[in-house]
Design a protein around this motif. Sequence first.
Motif, PDB file in Angstrom:
ATOM      1  N   LYS A 237      11.649  -5.899 -16.392  1.00  0.00           N
ATOM      2  CA  LYS A 237      11.257  -7.315 -16.379  1.00  0.00           C
ATOM      3  C   LYS A 237      10.330  -7.656 -15.220  1.00  0.00           C
ATOM      4  N   ILE A 238      10.433  -6.941 -14.098  1.00  0.00           N
ATOM      5  CA  ILE A 238       9.610  -7.277 -12.937  1.00  0.00           C
ATOM      6  C   ILE A 238       8.275  -6.539 -12.937  1.00  0.00           C
ATOM      7  N   CYS A 239       8.051  -5.646 -13.898  1.00  0.00           N
ATOM      8  CA  CYS A 239       6.827  -4.841 -13.919  1.00  0.00           C
ATOM      9  C   CYS A 239       5.627  -5.650 -14.411  1.00  0.00           C
ATOM     10  N   ALA A 240       4.511  -5.529 -13.703  1.00  0.00           N
ATOM     11  CA  ALA A 240       3.270  -6.237 -14.035  1.00  0.00           C
ATOM     12  C   ALA A 240       2.170  -5.702 -13.122  1.00  0.00           C
ATOM     13  N   PRO A 241       0.909  -5.953 -13.461  1.00  0.00           N
ATOM     14  CA  PRO A 241      -0.188  -5.493 -12.597  1.00  0.00           C
ATOM     15  C   PRO A 241      -0.035  -6.017 -11.171  1.00  0.00           C
ATOM     16  N   GLY A 242      -0.236  -5.134 -10.200  1.00  0.00           N
ATOM     17  CA  GLY A 242      -0.172  -5.524  -8.794  1.00  0.00           C
ATOM     18  C   GLY A 242       1.204  -5.496  -8.177  1.00  0.00           C
ATOM     19  N   VAL A 243       2.244  -5.358  -8.986  1.00  0.00           N
ATOM     20  CA  VAL A 243       3.616  -5.316  -8.447  1.00  0.00           C
ATOM     21  C   VAL A 243       3.840  -3.983  -7.734  1.00  0.00           C
ATOM     22  N   GLU A 244       4.500  -4.025  -6.594  1.00  0.00           N
ATOM     23  CA  GLU A 244       4.795  -2.810  -5.847  1.00  0.00           C
ATOM     24  C   GLU A 244       5.871  -1.990  -6.571  1.00  0.00           C
ATOM     25  N   PHE A 245       5.663  -0.687  -6.642  1.00  0.00           N
ATOM     26  CA  PHE A 245       6.632   0.176  -7.308  1.00  0.00           C
ATOM     27  C   PHE A 245       7.996   0.121  -6.633  1.00  0.00           C
ATOM     28  N   LYS A 246       8.017  -0.122  -5.326  1.00  0.00           N
ATOM     29  CA  LYS A 246       9.296  -0.121  -4.617  1.00  0.00           C
ATOM     30  C   LYS A 246      10.220  -1.243  -5.083  1.00  0.00           C
ATOM     31  N   LYS A 247       9.668  -2.252  -5.751  1.00  0.00           N
ATOM     32  CA  LYS A 247      10.512  -3.335  -6.264  1.00  0.00           C
ATOM     33  C   LYS A 247      11.405  -2.850  -7.408  1.00  0.00           C
ATOM     34  N   ILE A 248      10.981  -1.793  -8.092  1.00  0.00           N
ATOM     35  CA  ILE A 248      11.828  -1.207  -9.134  1.00  0.00           C
ATOM     36  C   ILE A 248      13.120  -0.703  -8.523  1.00  0.00           C
ATOM     37  N   GLY A 249      12.998   0.091  -7.452  1.00  0.00           N
ATOM     38  CA  GLY A 249      14.188   0.632  -6.798  1.00  0.00           C
ATOM     39  C   GLY A 249      15.093  -0.444  -6.243  1.00  0.00           C
ATOM     40  N   HIS A 284      14.437   5.041  -7.935  1.00  0.00           N
ATOM     41  CA  HIS A 284      15.377   4.072  -8.491  1.00  0.00           C
ATOM     42  C   HIS A 284      16.275   3.430  -7.437  1.00  0.00           C
ATOM     43  N   TYR A 285      16.017   3.724  -6.178  1.00  0.00           N
ATOM     44  CA  TYR A 285      16.816   3.181  -5.083  1.00  0.00           C
ATOM     45  C   TYR A 285      15.886   2.464  -4.098  1.00  0.00           C
ATOM     46  N   ARG A 286      16.465   1.709  -3.173  1.00  0.00           N
ATOM     47  CA  ARG A 286      15.653   0.978  -2.198  1.00  0.00           C
ATOM     48  C   ARG A 286      14.793   1.954  -1.403  1.00  0.00           C
ATOM     49  N   ASN A 287      13.534   1.603  -1.243  1.00  0.00           N
ATOM     50  CA  ASN A 287      12.605   2.474  -0.538  1.00  0.00           C
ATOM     51  C   ASN A 287      11.438   1.655  -0.021  1.00  0.00           C
ATOM     52  N   ASN A 288      10.613   2.275   0.800  1.00  0.00           N
ATOM     53  CA  ASN A 288       9.445   1.603   1.371  1.00  0.00           C
ATOM     54  C   ASN A 288       8.149   2.295   0.969  1.00  0.00           C
ATOM     55  N   ASP A 289       8.167   2.991  -0.155  1.00  0.00           N
ATOM     56  CA  ASP A 289       6.967   3.693  -0.593  1.00  0.00           C
ATOM     57  C   ASP A 289       5.862   2.722  -0.989  1.00  0.00           C
ATOM     58  N   ALA A 290       4.644   3.146  -0.738  1.00  0.00           N
ATOM     59  CA  ALA A 290       3.483   2.329  -1.090  1.00  0.00           C
ATOM     60  C   ALA A 290       3.139   2.539  -2.561  1.00  0.00           C
ATOM     61  N   GLY A 291       2.231   1.713  -3.049  1.00  0.00           N
ATOM     62  CA  GLY A 291       1.755   1.855  -4.427  1.00  0.00           C
ATOM     63  C   GLY A 291       2.040   0.636  -5.268  1.00  0.00           C
ATOM     64  N   ARG A 292       1.067   0.275  -6.105  1.00  0.00           N
ATOM     65  CA  ARG A 292       1.197  -0.887  -6.981  1.00  0.00           C
ATOM     66  C   ARG A 292       0.840  -0.509  -8.417  1.00  0.00           C
ATOM     67  N   MET A 293       1.370  -1.251  -9.360  1.00  0.00           N
ATOM     68  CA  MET A 293       1.136  -1.004 -10.774  1.00  0.00           C
ATOM     69  C   MET A 293      -0.272  -1.432 -11.181  1.00  0.00           C
ATOM     70  N   VAL A 294      -0.855  -0.651 -12.111  1.00  0.00           N
ATOM     71  CA  VAL A 294      -2.227  -0.867 -12.548  1.00  0.00           C
ATOM     72  C   VAL A 294      -2.253  -0.984 -14.069  1.00  0.00           C
ATOM     73  N   VAL A 295      -3.082  -1.876 -14.578  1.00  0.00           N
ATOM     74  CA  VAL A 295      -3.229  -2.034 -16.036  1.00  0.00           C
ATOM     75  C   VAL A 295      -3.657  -0.707 -16.657  1.00  0.00           C
ATOM     76  N   GLY A 296      -2.995  -0.342 -17.751  1.00  0.00           N
ATOM     77  CA  GLY A 296      -3.309   0.891 -18.459  1.00  0.00           C
ATOM     78  C   GLY A 296      -2.463   2.077 -18.053  1.00  0.00           C
ATOM     79  N   GLN A 297      -1.608   1.897 -17.039  1.00  0.00           N
ATOM     80  CA  GLN A 297      -0.709   2.948 -16.573  1.00  0.00           C
ATOM     81  C   GLN A 297       0.504   3.062 -17.482  1.00  0.00           C
ATOM     82  N   THR A 298       0.975   4.285 -17.688  1.00  0.00           N
ATOM     83  CA  THR A 298       2.254   4.490 -18.380  1.00  0.00           C
ATOM     84  C   THR A 298       3.167   5.327 -17.495  1.00  0.00           C
TER      85      THR A 298
END
Length: 349
Positions: A237-249, A284-298
């Motif tokens: 539900k929180i996934c979208a362009p520009g969202v940080e991957f660390k929010k998943i964890g 899948h756990y709390r982390n501080n890794d960099a990176g953001r979601m991009v349109v067209g990514q799977t």
Amino acid sequence: MVSTSSLQPRLLSSFVGDRFIYSAKPLHHFFEFNQGTKCAPMRLSRTFSGLADLLFNKRNQDSRKSRHNPLRPGKVSPRRLVPDHIPRPPYVTSKQPLGIVSGPELHDERGKECMIASGRLAAQVLEYAGTLVKPGIKTDEIDEAVHQMIIDNGAYPSPLGYGGFPKSVCTSVNECICHGIPDSRALEDGDIINIDVTVYLNGYHGDTSTTFFCGNVDDEAKKLVEVTKECLYKAIKICAPGVEFKKIGKTIHDHADKYHYGVVRHFVGHGVGQVFHADPVILHYRNNDAGRMVVGQTFTIEPMLTMGSVNPVIWDDNWTVVTVDGSLSAQFEHTLLITQDGAEIMTQC
């Protein structure tokens, strides 16, 4: 779209305890990821740990608490055949070391269509596999049915031959966290089983899994499965362009904490498309890794939760991963496409 040929595997290191062990051995399927480093460590064999007998004795004792018989390896049948006309993924015939491939794959319209097709087939196969779950059926029989449905649809079962994996689907029962090899063990009343299906269709992989109930499952096991599924969908539900991957964890870990469940750190989600496992690495756990979601990514999100310890033990088959204390584990997985408006689930019927 980034072509497969432009993506090169990284040499990744293995993290064991407080030591790094560097190895050129292949990496298989999911990968342990050491936070703060750009490495996806290799699987640790049970023999290597030097504690196999002790751990298995402890699992025998703890299994009485978890109301199921401890898993034991069964007999694995011969590898099933795939018709010659069905295209194979490159790793089936090459000797190239396996790992997470550097660089995200961004799909054009054709790529998206192919991902939708492979994802839909994977979902249909998984749905069918779930109807087979009942006391008395052998996990090898589930593998046989899954294998047949995949090749009947002109696709290749992605796990088959991946790093030497001998079967067409992963069947992970009770305390098995992931990578369970289908064998002669019959499912028992009260078991839970994760079935992980990946298909390779028209040059693209679709990857999904669900944890199913076998017969009369107790309320504690049902709750674990329910919360694990909720973790997946809250993360989607929180996934979208520009969202940080660390929010998943963080999303997954926060929800699991409410119910005092453990979040497995040793295995991760991953980019998927023309390549089975690629960037981004999804923790899948709390982390501080960099990176953001991009349109067209799977990529996949595939949280694994446990009732007890999150620490894994690897069987001598070098695939089957179980909890060190014999506590139950559950997992759910979808392949997602990042769109302008958010995220689309590729692996649904």
